[in-house]
Design an enzyme around this catalytic site. Structure first.
Site, mmCIF file in Angstrom:
data_model
loop_
_atom_site.group_PDB
_atom_site.id
_atom_site.type_symbol
_atom_site.label_atom_id
_atom_site.label_comp_id
_atom_site.label_asym_id
_atom_site.label_seq_id
_atom_site.Cartn_x
_atom_site.Cartn_y
_atom_site.Cartn_z
ATOM 1 C CD GLU A 133 2.227 4.485 6.322
ATOM 2 O OE1 GLU A 133 2.448 3.443 5.691
ATOM 3 O OE2 GLU A 133 2.313 5.629 5.809
ATOM 4 C CE LYS A 166 1.379 1.458 2.292
ATOM 5 N NZ LYS A 166 2.325 2.468 2.819
ATOM 6 C CB CYS A 208 0.291 5.385 3.420
ATOM 7 S SG CYS A 208 1.204 6.880 2.934
#
Length: 296
Positions: free
Chosen positions: A55, A128, A165
């Protein structure tokens, strides 16, 4: 001091061939990018056709603190020179590269991923969905929650689902990506020490994704960074697992390198069908999942 290693967990074939990249990323942008490019080349030499970097790999993990100066590091998705560089690399090596980056879109900022296909095209951008906030992980200061569709794409080398993540801790997202036909779940990551509690989260971090693998009969790949970046010490533990959740390979806390594995697509599809998780689902009973407080 870390050493650069190249490891392969099995003979790579023309199947679903994936690699995870792990390395230190606390340096200046060009050094970080060059380091990741080198590892992608290593993975391609070992036969990987899908190569996952960590990431936000271009820079140190800036959300470790509230500092408005880091907003200057954001870049638009369109006409992005670093994305263009990775598009050229993907085409040269015939590999798919899920490219994680800090995106600026007008006055909004996102933690995003551009899916670069093996012909060098950007198939789309995923932002995200789940944004953490806590000591050492101040992402809500920088990023809006994602507003794109979930990240599933048909690439030259497989149908891939991605989370970024903190997304990896949510079984709902893994199930949704699997229902959308993903053959493989990919999670670029930046995770390490917990500044307040000093808890070692490495084992539960792996276990939750191994659980996604089992519950969806799908392999999982996670790529993390390593090294001490001041606020956080990143613990690596990048891994590949099979649909049983069994680890096929894991990189150590100080180990730079790549892991590569080839999965048999037909065998994966057969296992998913035979276990019956998707046959026996009862979406008519899951209305509570659609409300934040669990009410129907």
């Amino acid at each position: 001091m870390t050493t650069r290693k190249r490891r392969r967990t099995s003979k790579v074939s023309d199947e679903l061939s994936v690699a995870v990249v792990q390395c230190a990323l606390g340096d200046a942008r060009e050094l970080n990018v060059a380091r990741v490019v080198g590892h992608i080349r290593d993975a391609a030499e070992l036969g990987a056709k899908i190569v996952l970097p960590p990431e936000l790999f271009q820079t140190p993990y800036f959300p470790a603190e509230h500092d408005e100066d880091y907003f200057a590091w954001a870049e638009p998705a369109k006409d992005n020179p670093t994305i263009a560089r990775f598009c050229d690399l993907a085409k040269e090596l015939d590999v798919v590269i899920p490219y994680s980056f800090f995106e600026r879109a007008g006055q909004a900022y996102y933690n995003s991923l551009a899916m670069i296909d093996a012909d060098g095209r950007v198939l789309g951008v995923y932002r995200k969905a789940h944004i953490p906030e806590g000591p050492g992980y101040h992402e809500k200061f920088f990023f809006r929650p994602g507003d794109t569709p979930l990240g599933v794409w048909d690439t030259k080398h497989g149908r891939l689902g991605v989370g970024i993540c903190w997304d990896q801790w949510f079984p709902e997202l893994a199930r949704a990506l699997s229902l959308m036909g993903a053959e493989l779940l990919l999670y670029p990551t930046a995770i390490g020490s917990e500044p307040r509690s000093h808890e070692d989260t490495k084992d539960p971090w792996q276990r939750v994704m191994q659980g996604h693998a089992v519950a969806n009969s799908i392999p999982v790949a996670a790529a993390n960074r390593i090294g001490d970046e001041g606020k956080i010490v990143f613990y690596g533990a990048s891994f590949l697992c099979d649909p049983r959740g069994d680890l096929l390979g894991e990189l150590g806390p100080d180990e730079s390198g790549v892991l590569v594995h080839a999965y048999d697509r037909a065998a994966l599809a057969k296992r998913r069908a035979s276990w019956g998780f998707f046959r026996d689902r009862r979406p008519d009973l899951y209305a509570a999942l659609l409300a934040a407080d669990g009410t129907e």
